[in-house]
Motif scaffolding. Structure first.
Motif, short mmCIF file in Angstrom:
data_model
loop_
_atom_site.label_atom_id
_atom_site.label_comp_id
_atom_site.label_asym_id
_atom_site.label_seq_id
_atom_site.Cartn_x
_atom_site.Cartn_y
_atom_site.Cartn_z
N GLU A 10 75.54 -6.78 -11.88
CA GLU A 10 74.88 -5.96 -12.91
C GLU A 10 74.83 -6.70 -14.24
OE1 GLU A 10 72.82 -3.01 -14.63
OE2 GLU A 10 73.31 -3.17 -12.49
N LEU A 11 75.90 -7.42 -14.56
CA LEU A 11 75.93 -8.21 -15.80
C LEU A 11 74.84 -9.28 -15.78
CD1 LEU A 11 77.11 -9.23 -18.46
CD2 LEU A 11 78.86 -10.45 -17.16
N ILE A 12 74.70 -9.95 -14.64
CA ILE A 12 73.65 -10.99 -14.52
C ILE A 12 72.28 -10.38 -14.79
CG2 ILE A 12 72.48 -12.54 -12.91
CD1 ILE A 12 75.25 -12.94 -11.55
N LYS A 13 72.03 -9.21 -14.22
CA LYS A 13 70.73 -8.55 -14.40
C LYS A 13 70.52 -8.17 -15.86
CE LYS A 13 70.26 -6.76 -9.71
NZ LYS A 13 70.16 -5.56 -8.84
N GLN A 14 71.58 -7.71 -16.53
CA GLN A 14 71.45 -7.34 -17.94
C GLN A 14 71.15 -8.56 -18.81
OE1 GLN A 14 74.37 -4.84 -19.77
NE2 GLN A 14 74.71 -3.63 -17.92
N VAL A 15 71.82 -9.66 -18.52
CA VAL A 15 71.59 -10.89 -19.28
C VAL A 15 70.16 -11.39 -19.07
CG1 VAL A 15 72.21 -13.34 -19.47
CG2 VAL A 15 74.01 -11.61 -19.34
N VAL A 16 69.71 -11.38 -17.82
CA VAL A 16 68.34 -11.82 -17.51
C VAL A 16 67.32 -10.91 -18.19
CG1 VAL A 16 66.66 -12.14 -15.66
CG2 VAL A 16 69.00 -12.91 -15.34
#
Length: 647
Positions: free
Chosen positions: A391-397
């Motif tokens: 989820e963090l990766i998706k938020q950063v992207v």
């Protein structure tokens, strides 16, 4: 009231485009002109040009153009008279009023101006209240406890609203201000059920004056100092004709110069945060005043700098709730950093706690780019949970996808991959998914809008014919001839003939069809009849904004050849001014060719019409004869232009 012509002329003569634009936009010299990112639309590469020699500005991206007065009108969103007053104040020019104006014009001007007057009265009233017994013991005492000295109180027009129902109302009425005006300014409220009873909006609170970019009071924020759970801690002025919450930032008037000089803007949440940072010697700071950041507020900051540093209270839950603001800032084309204060601290409390020097050092050492900041915010919990890590990766992207500049996006992709310890290709793949979905959504949206528009036009509007390509070409050729006329009309094409004389003689029988070009041509001829040989500056002083904009578009170019080509490297290039006789002659021929082309098209249509309607053979022969005669003229012009085949 309308401003006199004499005052307008003084302002036009005194206002310098570099100084005026420089108050809002950081300019960098390149060649003869100054350049910046346009303050009127989002961009990363400067396309906004300022010409000190011509006293004009021109954006090659969005098309905005004008002189110093037009710039103030565009950037402040005000009318001509207000822009003149703004510049007159800047240059110390006394404003003279024109008495020959209609009652309607006077009323329209006075209504808006009256709001500024009554709001200024309220500002002064609240400031005077600080010197009353009640004001000293409550309001001034509160400010002193926070370390606000008299200079800072005066700088921000801080004040106190007395604890009574109608202190401001009575004082304003005694000063001649009407109930209707006080209501429109948001200073008083009407008692429910009684049209003749009014009471003050702000009572028993310290007041914070909200200024517009020009420094005029446009509204107020007010803080209660007692522990009363039935009342909100802060109340603010409502939306009025002069105050739009989403368009203004608290402290922008006091901060704009410093933001431009430091090339960075600190963004905080509250009024006292702004004031405490000023006390700490940091003036490039503004506040969103407790409301969610808006697109217009971001654009307002971008007028002065492309860099913004968001200061967050030491409250993780609050930070996460406000992260959407960072994505909006990125989407607005700004570079974002963030600073988080220790738990339980905010910019105001921490500045008072550690002092000016330590506070400044803290900001410098703890500023993080938004990627490091966002990853650090979730890193601990994500490290123990694969789902949360994904989820963090998706938020950063998602945040990276908001960045309009592809080079900066690439840098952040690489940085994110290193910090998250994953392959760059994974981040790029997620980014591509977002873009693909965005393109599909946009496509469906455009299709829906086109269908709705087509249905609306079909049902409600008469069908309009699209202008023919010939008409468009003719319009461009008219513009080209006028460009030469305006740019070189005062030059000599021979020993005894000006360019303008030659152009006007050769095109005397032609009728311009484009309204604005027809207007410019008439202005030029009128000037000649009065013994004036117009140069570009003549049109830039004209009152017609459309004429000024078109002339600016004609005389400005985005790219210029460096003077070093010839002076240092001996590389000589052809300029149209090198042989004005040929340039002008070719332009006249091209214009006549386009006029003939349109006439030939009309002649063909008439021949076709005669054939379809089976008109008398004599009529058809006559129309064919006209067509052939026009064709002869076209062939002759083509020969002179060196064109072998006529199209």
């Amino acid at each position: 009231m309308t401003i006199s012509r004499a005052t307008t002329e003084k302002v036009k003569d005194r206002a310098d485009i570099e100084e005026v634009v420089g108050d809002y936009v950081p300019l960098k010299r390149k060649g003869q002109n100054l350049w910046a990112c346009c303050p009127f639309h989002n961009e990363k590469s400067p396309s906004f040009s300022v010409s000190p020699a011509k006293q004009i500005y021109k954006c090659f991206g969005c098309g905005k153009a004008g002189d110093p007065i037009q710039f103030v009108m565009d950037i402040e969103g005000i009318g001509f008279n207000e822009a003149i007053r703004h510049l007159a104040q800047k240059y110390g020019i006394e404003v003279e009023e024109d008495q020959n104006v209609t009652p309607e014009a006077i009323q329209a001007y006075n209504e808006r101006e009256s709001l500024y007057i009554v709001l200024n009265f309220a500002k002064d009233f609240f400031a005077k209240n600080l010197m009353t017994e009640e004001g000293k013991s409550i309001g001034l005492s509160y400010f002193k406890e926070r370390g606000f000295n008299q200079n800072i109180i005066d700088k921000f027009d801080l004040g106190y609203a007395l604890d009574g129902w109608d202190h401001l109302h009575k004082a304003a009425k005694a000063a001649g201000h009407s109930d209707e005006l006080l209501m429109k300014a948001g200073l008083i409220l009407q008692k429910e059920g009684d049209a003749n009873r009014f009471y003050d909006r702000f009572r028993g609170r310290v007041t914070f004056t909200i200024h517009n970019l020009g420094g005029k009071p446009i509204g107020f924020g007010a803080r209660i100092l007692t522990q009363d759970k039935k009342q909100p801690k802060y109340i603010n002025s409502p939306e009025t004709e002069v105050y739009h919450k989403s368009d203004i930032l608290y402290g922008i008037f006091q901060a704009k110069k410093s933001i431009r000089e430091k090339d960075n803007c600190y963004l905080v949440e509250g009024y006292t945060d702004v004031i405490s940072l000023h006390l700490a010697g940091i003036e490039n700071v503004v506040a969103s005043s407790g409301t969610s950041l808006t697109e217009n507020q971001i654009k307002l900051i971008k007028r002065f700098s492309d860099n913004i540093t968001v200061l967050y209270d030491g409250d993780a839950a609050g930070i996460r709730a406000s992260l959407r603001g960072i994505d909006m800032i990125l989407e607005g084309g700004l570079n974002v950093k963030a600073v988080v204060f220790p738990d339980g601290e905010d910019p105001d409390s921490y500045a008072r706690k550690v002092g000016s020097a330590a506070f400044t050092t803290y900001l410098e050492k703890n500023a993080q780019d938004f990627i490091s900041f966002k990853i650090g915010l979730y890193a601990e919990e994500a490290s123990k949970d694969p789902i949360k890590q994904a989820e963090l990766i998706k938020q950063v992207v998602q945040s990276i996808s908001k960045i309009p500049d592809p080079v900066i996006r690439t840098v952040y992709i690489r940085q994110s991959a290193n910090l998250l310890e994953i392959d760059e290709d994974i981040i790029q793949a997620e980014l591509n998914k977002i873009y693909l979905k965005g393109q599909k959504d946009q496509h469906f949206k455009e299709q829906r809008q086109e269908a709705e528009a087509a249905s609306f036009v079909e049902d409600l509007l008469p069908v309009k014919e699209e202008p023919t390509s010939v008409s468009k070409i003719l319009e461009l050729q008219e513009r080209e001839m006028l460009r030469l006329l305006v740019s070189y009309g005062f030059e000599m094409v021979s020993d005894d003939l000006h360019v303008c004389q030659y152009l006007l003689q050769e095109t005397d029988e032609l009728v311009f069809e484009t309204p604005v070009y027809k207007k410019i041509l008439e202005i030029y001829k009128d000037a000649l009849s009065e013994g004036v040989l117009p140069q570009p500056e003549y049109f830039l002083k004209h009152d017609d904004a459309e004429v000024k904009r078109e002339v600016i578009n004609m005389i400005t170019r985005r790219y210029e050849l460096s003077t070093l080509w010839e002076s240092r490297f001996q590389i000589f290039t052809y300029h149209e001014a090198d042989d004005l006789a040929k340039t002008v002659y070719d332009s006249i021929l091209h214009l006549k060719k386009k006029v003939l082309k349109k006439m030939l098209e009309e002649a063909r249509m008439k021949i076709k019409e005669a054939e379809m309607e089976k008109l008398d053979e004599h009529v058809l022969t006559e129309r064919l004869s006209i067509y052939m005669e026009l064709k002869k003229f076209q062939v002759e012009i083509d020969k002179q232009l060196g064109i072998v085949i006529s199209f």
